[in-house]
Design a protein around this motif. Structure first.
Motif, PDB file in Angstrom:
ATOM      1  N   GLN A 118       0.618  -1.166   0.045  1.00  0.00           N
ATOM      2  CA  GLN A 118       0.067  -0.094  -0.158  1.00  0.00           C
ATOM      3  C   GLN A 118       0.910   1.271   0.081  1.00  0.00           C
ATOM      4  O   GLN A 118       0.506   2.147  -0.857  1.00  0.00           O
ATOM      5  CB  GLN A 118      -0.861  -0.080   1.226  1.00  0.00           C
ATOM      6  CG  GLN A 118      -2.077  -1.156   1.155  1.00  0.00           C
ATOM      7  CD  GLN A 118      -2.596  -1.299  -0.217  1.00  0.00           C
ATOM      8  OE1 GLN A 118      -3.206  -0.398  -0.905  1.00  0.00           O
ATOM      9  NE2 GLN A 118      -2.576  -2.277  -0.741  1.00  0.00           N
ATOM     10  N   LEU A 121       2.396   1.662  -3.402  1.00  0.00           N
ATOM     11  CA  LEU A 121       1.570   2.167  -4.480  1.00  0.00           C
ATOM     12  C   LEU A 121       1.099   3.523  -4.501  1.00  0.00           C
ATOM     13  O   LEU A 121       0.697   4.139  -5.298  1.00  0.00           O
ATOM     14  CB  LEU A 121       0.278   1.302  -4.273  1.00  0.00           C
ATOM     15  CG  LEU A 121       0.286  -0.148  -5.074  1.00  0.00           C
ATOM     16  CD1 LEU A 121      -0.871  -1.074  -4.706  1.00  0.00           C
ATOM     17  CD2 LEU A 121       0.757  -0.333  -6.268  1.00  0.00           C
ATOM     18  N   SER A 156      -4.666  -5.230  -6.022  1.00  0.00           N
ATOM     19  CA  SER A 156      -4.420  -3.807  -5.182  1.00  0.00           C
ATOM     20  C   SER A 156      -4.446  -2.820  -6.194  1.00  0.00           C
ATOM     21  O   SER A 156      -4.499  -1.566  -5.720  1.00  0.00           O
ATOM     22  CB  SER A 156      -3.373  -3.951  -4.370  1.00  0.00           C
ATOM     23  OG  SER A 156      -3.340  -4.870  -3.291  1.00  0.00           O
ATOM     24  N   THR A 157      -3.966  -2.862  -7.489  1.00  0.00           N
ATOM     25  CA  THR A 157      -3.801  -1.995  -8.228  1.00  0.00           C
ATOM     26  C   THR A 157      -4.142  -2.434  -9.950  1.00  0.00           C
ATOM     27  O   THR A 157      -4.128  -3.741 -10.092  1.00  0.00           O
ATOM     28  CB  THR A 157      -2.270  -1.695  -8.229  1.00  0.00           C
ATOM     29  OG1 THR A 157      -1.899  -0.463  -9.304  1.00  0.00           O
ATOM     30  CG2 THR A 157      -1.181  -2.665  -8.777  1.00  0.00           C
ATOM     31  N   LYS A 159      -1.884  -1.103 -12.085  1.00  0.00           N
ATOM     32  CA  LYS A 159      -0.680  -1.008 -12.858  1.00  0.00           C
ATOM     33  C   LYS A 159      -0.165  -2.293 -13.405  1.00  0.00           C
ATOM     34  O   LYS A 159      -0.429  -3.256 -12.511  1.00  0.00           O
ATOM     35  CB  LYS A 159       0.284  -0.400 -11.747  1.00  0.00           C
ATOM     36  CG  LYS A 159       0.144   1.054 -11.602  1.00  0.00           C
ATOM     37  CD  LYS A 159       0.974   1.602 -10.410  1.00  0.00           C
ATOM     38  CE  LYS A 159       0.703   2.882 -10.173  1.00  0.00           C
ATOM     39  NZ  LYS A 159       1.681   3.526  -9.168  1.00  0.00           N
TER      40      LYS A 159
END
Length: 174
Positions: A118, A121, A156-157, A159
């Motif tokens: 986290q 990110l 979580s992303t 990306k």
């Protein structure tokens, strides 16, 4: 070069207090621009294994993140289509590379990874990239070998996830 810049009591560069930090940052931006113009890369990483400094120099962590963020933002302004990102060292993400600087008890390796992910990110980047050496996991923390960090990152992303470095020894090390 020894003594090129001051260090704090822990032997870390004092991003937060060195009066020359801004000058060094601009010099690094200029150097990065020179390299980018010279080789015209498709992607560029101005900070390799950025999070190693988080555990080795925790007092400089926030200032280092800000310093890097300024570098990233300056490069993105000059090269808006260039993929720019730092890399993160996976064993440090789990807290197994520096047990003394781990996430704290009773945090599990998976919880430590999630906590550090986290944080990673929030740092400006076009990709999330990791260097990892999974053979170390067997020696440092066997329970980490059963983890799937990429599924956690993907959840979580949005990306793209890249592997920036990896390796396995040809002969037993330990």
């Amino acid at each position: 070069t020894e003594n090129w810049a001051p260090t704090d009591a822990a032997g870390c560069y004092p991003f937060s207090s060195d009066l020359d930090a801004t000058r060094y940052k601009q010099a690094y931006i200029n150097y990065s621009r020179f390299i980018i113009d010279l080789i015209n890369p498709s992607f560029f990483s101005p900070a390799i294994e950025m999070n190693v400094l988080f555990t080795k120099c925790p007092s400089q962590k926030n200032a280092w993140i800000q310093w890097y963020s300024d570098v990233h933002n300056a490069l993105k302004a000059s090269y808006p289509n260039l993929i720019i990102f730092p890399t993160f060292q996976m064993e440090h993400m789990y807290g197994i590379a520096e047990p003394a600087a781990a996430c704290g008890d009773p945090v599990t390796y998976a919880e430590c990874f999630q906590q550090r992910l986290q944080e990673a990110l929030t740092i400006p980047s076009d990709r999330i990239a990791f260097s990892l050496y999974p053979y170390l996991w067997e020696y440092l923390a066997t329970s980490v070998a059963n983890q799937d960090p990429f599924t956690t990152v993907k959840a979580s992303t949005s990306k793209k996830i890249w592997i920036s470095e990896t390796g396995w020894p040809a002969v037993p090390i330990l």
